[in-house]
Design a protein around this motif. Sequence first.
Motif, PDB file in Angstrom:
ATOM      1  N   THR A  62       0.832  -1.208   0.000  1.00 12.11           N
ATOM      2  CA  THR A  62       0.000   0.000   0.000  1.00 12.11           C
ATOM      3  C   THR A  62       0.866   1.258   0.000  1.00 12.11           C
ATOM      4  N   LEU A  63       1.984   1.216   0.712  1.00  9.54           N
ATOM      5  CA  LEU A  63       2.880   2.379   0.738  1.00  9.54           C
ATOM      6  C   LEU A  63       3.473   2.634  -0.648  1.00  9.54           C
ATOM      7  N   LEU A  64       3.913   1.565  -1.317  1.00 13.85           N
ATOM      8  CA  LEU A  64       4.480   1.722  -2.659  1.00 13.85           C
ATOM      9  C   LEU A  64       3.437   2.228  -3.641  1.00 13.85           C
ATOM     10  N   GLU A  65       2.233   1.676  -3.583  1.00 12.89           N
ATOM     11  CA  GLU A  65       1.172   2.104  -4.500  1.00 12.89           C
ATOM     12  C   GLU A  65       0.749   3.538  -4.209  1.00 12.89           C
ATOM     13  N   TYR A  66       0.774   3.928  -2.940  1.00 13.76           N
ATOM     14  CA  TYR A  66       0.378   5.288  -2.555  1.00 13.76           C
ATOM     15  C   TYR A  66       1.277   6.336  -3.212  1.00 13.76           C
ATOM     16  N   TYR A  67       2.576   6.025  -3.300  1.00 18.73           N
ATOM     17  CA  TYR A  67       3.522   7.007  -3.824  1.00 18.73           C
ATOM     18  C   TYR A  67       3.753   6.899  -5.329  1.00 18.73           C
ATOM     19  N   PHE A  68       3.639   5.684  -5.897  1.00 19.78           N
ATOM     20  CA  PHE A  68       4.082   5.497  -7.272  1.00 19.78           C
ATOM     21  C   PHE A  68       2.968   5.283  -8.292  1.00 19.78           C
ATOM     22  N   TYR A  69       1.735   5.054  -7.868  1.00 21.30           N
ATOM     23  CA  TYR A  69       0.638   4.853  -8.830  1.00 21.30           C
ATOM     24  C   TYR A  69       1.068   3.884  -9.936  1.00 21.30           C
ATOM     25  N   PHE A  70       1.221   2.626  -9.578  1.00 21.35           N
ATOM     26  CA  PHE A  70       1.726   1.625 -10.502  1.00 21.35           C
ATOM     27  C   PHE A  70       0.756   1.387 -11.664  1.00 21.35           C
ATOM     28  N   SER A  71       1.309   0.803 -12.738  1.00 20.48           N
ATOM     29  CA  SER A  71       0.489   0.429 -13.890  1.00 20.48           C
ATOM     30  C   SER A  71      -0.379  -0.773 -13.535  1.00 20.48           C
ATOM     31  N   THR A  72      -1.296  -1.106 -14.420  1.00 21.38           N
ATOM     32  CA  THR A  72      -2.205  -2.232 -14.164  1.00 21.38           C
ATOM     33  C   THR A  72      -1.443  -3.549 -14.013  1.00 21.38           C
ATOM     34  N   SER A  73      -0.383  -3.733 -14.823  1.00 24.41           N
ATOM     35  CA  SER A  73       0.374  -4.987 -14.757  1.00 24.41           C
ATOM     36  C   SER A  73       1.095  -5.136 -13.418  1.00 24.41           C
ATOM     37  N   VAL A  74       1.667  -4.047 -12.920  1.00 29.35           N
ATOM     38  CA  VAL A  74       2.366  -4.103 -11.629  1.00 29.35           C
ATOM     39  C   VAL A  74       1.367  -4.340 -10.501  1.00 29.35           C
ATOM     40  N   ARG A  75       0.226  -3.646 -10.542  1.00 25.33           N
ATOM     41  CA  ARG A  75      -0.783  -3.840  -9.494  1.00 25.33           C
ATOM     42  C   ARG A  75      -1.364  -5.248  -9.535  1.00 25.33           C
ATOM     43  N   LYS A  76      -1.468  -5.807 -10.718  1.00 21.94           N
ATOM     44  CA  LYS A  76      -1.954  -7.190 -10.835  1.00 21.94           C
ATOM     45  C   LYS A  76      -0.935  -8.161 -10.224  1.00 21.94           C
ATOM     46  N   THR A  77       0.356  -7.897 -10.455  1.00 19.27           N
ATOM     47  CA  THR A  77       1.399  -8.725  -9.859  1.00 19.27           C
ATOM     48  C   THR A  77       1.369  -8.633  -8.337  1.00 19.27           C
ATOM     49  N   ILE A  78       1.202  -7.423  -7.827  1.00 16.70           N
ATOM     50  CA  ILE A  78       1.123  -7.218  -6.380  1.00 16.70           C
ATOM     51  C   ILE A  78      -0.074  -7.971  -5.802  1.00 16.70           C
ATOM     52  N   PHE A  79      -1.209  -7.858  -6.465  1.00 18.51           N
ATOM     53  CA  PHE A  79      -2.450  -8.477  -5.960  1.00 18.51           C
ATOM     54  C   PHE A  79      -2.311  -9.999  -5.880  1.00 18.51           C
ATOM     55  N   TYR A  80      -1.866 -10.623  -6.975  1.00 21.67           N
ATOM     56  CA  TYR A  80      -1.787 -12.086  -6.988  1.00 21.67           C
ATOM     57  C   TYR A  80      -0.610 -12.602  -6.153  1.00 21.67           C
ATOM     58  N   SER A  81       0.441 -11.804  -6.022  1.00 25.71           N
ATOM     59  CA  SER A  81       1.543 -12.195  -5.142  1.00 25.71           C
ATOM     60  C   SER A  81       1.071 -12.222  -3.695  1.00 25.71           C
ATOM     61  N   PHE A  82       0.280 -11.236  -3.324  1.00 30.74           N
ATOM     62  CA  PHE A  82      -0.245 -11.193  -1.953  1.00 30.74           C
ATOM     63  C   PHE A  82      -1.171 -12.378  -1.696  1.00 30.74           C
ATOM     64  N   LEU A  83      -2.005 -12.713  -2.678  1.00 29.80           N
ATOM     65  CA  LEU A  83      -2.893 -13.874  -2.519  1.00 29.80           C
ATOM     66  C   LEU A  83      -2.092 -15.162  -2.381  1.00 29.80           C
ATOM     67  N   LEU A  84      -1.029 -15.296  -3.184  1.00 34.30           N
ATOM     68  CA  LEU A  84      -0.207 -16.503  -3.145  1.00 34.30           C
ATOM     69  C   LEU A  84       0.500 -16.643  -1.799  1.00 34.30           C
ATOM     70  N   VAL A  85       1.102 -15.546  -1.338  1.00 40.34           N
ATOM     71  CA  VAL A  85       1.797 -15.577  -0.047  1.00 40.34           C
ATOM     72  C   VAL A  85       0.800 -15.857   1.081  1.00 40.34           C
ATOM     73  N   SER A  86      -0.400 -15.275   0.992  1.00 39.95           N
ATOM     74  CA  SER A  86      -1.423 -15.492   2.017  1.00 39.95           C
ATOM     75  C   SER A  86      -1.825 -16.958   2.071  1.00 39.95           C
ATOM     76  N   ALA A  87      -2.116 -17.536   0.910  1.00 42.66           N
ATOM     77  CA  ALA A  87      -2.542 -18.940   0.871  1.00 42.66           C
ATOM     78  C   ALA A  87      -1.436 -19.864   1.370  1.00 42.66           C
ATOM     79  N   THR A  88      -0.188 -19.580   0.965  1.00 40.29           N
ATOM     80  CA  THR A  88       0.929 -20.431   1.369  1.00 40.29           C
ATOM     81  C   THR A  88       1.179 -20.362   2.871  1.00 40.29           C
TER      82      THR A  88
END
Length: 226
Positions: free
Chosen positions: A26-52
């Motif tokens: 959230t801190l990185l996204e707050y400052y950098f306004y990432f592209s859709t591809s980067v935000r998609k990577t962040i979203f699914y990475s968080f889901l993967l780490v959460s599930a694992t």
Amino acid sequence: KYYLNQMIRGALYTVALLGGLFLLFTLLEYYFYFSTSVRKTIFYSFLLVSATSIGFWIGLPLLHYFRLGQRISHEKAADIIGQHFHNVRDKLLNILQLQKSVGDSSTQELVLASIDQKSEEIKVVPFPTAINLSLNKKYLRYALPPLLIIAGIMLTAPSILTEITTRIIKNTEEFVPDAPFDFIVENPSLQVKQFENFELKVTTKGNIQPEDVLINIDGSQYRMKK
């Protein structure tokens, strides 16, 4: 109790890891306004780490707690108990060795009698106290900081978290940063008689004042006078 202890410790690890990742993303996204591809990577990475992490640190001990899957051996349990009660470790291991030899021993009654004798000797030992659940308090130092920071943001500026979380979840949409200032039209009316001059008065409000302001009229831009 061994698996309950693992679940408690795993829950604290999970809260620390996911809370820290959530704050980082959230801190990185707050400052950098990432592209859709980067935000998609962040979203699914968080889901993967959460599930694992939930599956490994909480799910597996939970399955073992209900006697599902491969559990620790009696020897491992005896070793854990022996670390807490040093005087019974050898007796426990000896009992387990005797139990394994019961079926093959020609002096079965003697072996069973020896097992009963050694079992009576350690009967009064409170085995459950070998695992102290309260020792998990030391892991709160990992879980509490991200939780307190998130709680502080929720109390002081909840819109920040909700806005950024929305941007990460809606990772197929484009988001642009808000302008550092707003235009305020001072004219009470924007109507003018045909062929007469019209003076447009505009001020800006914000942390930054623009050096120049352009107005677009029918596709042509004109610099306004300061």
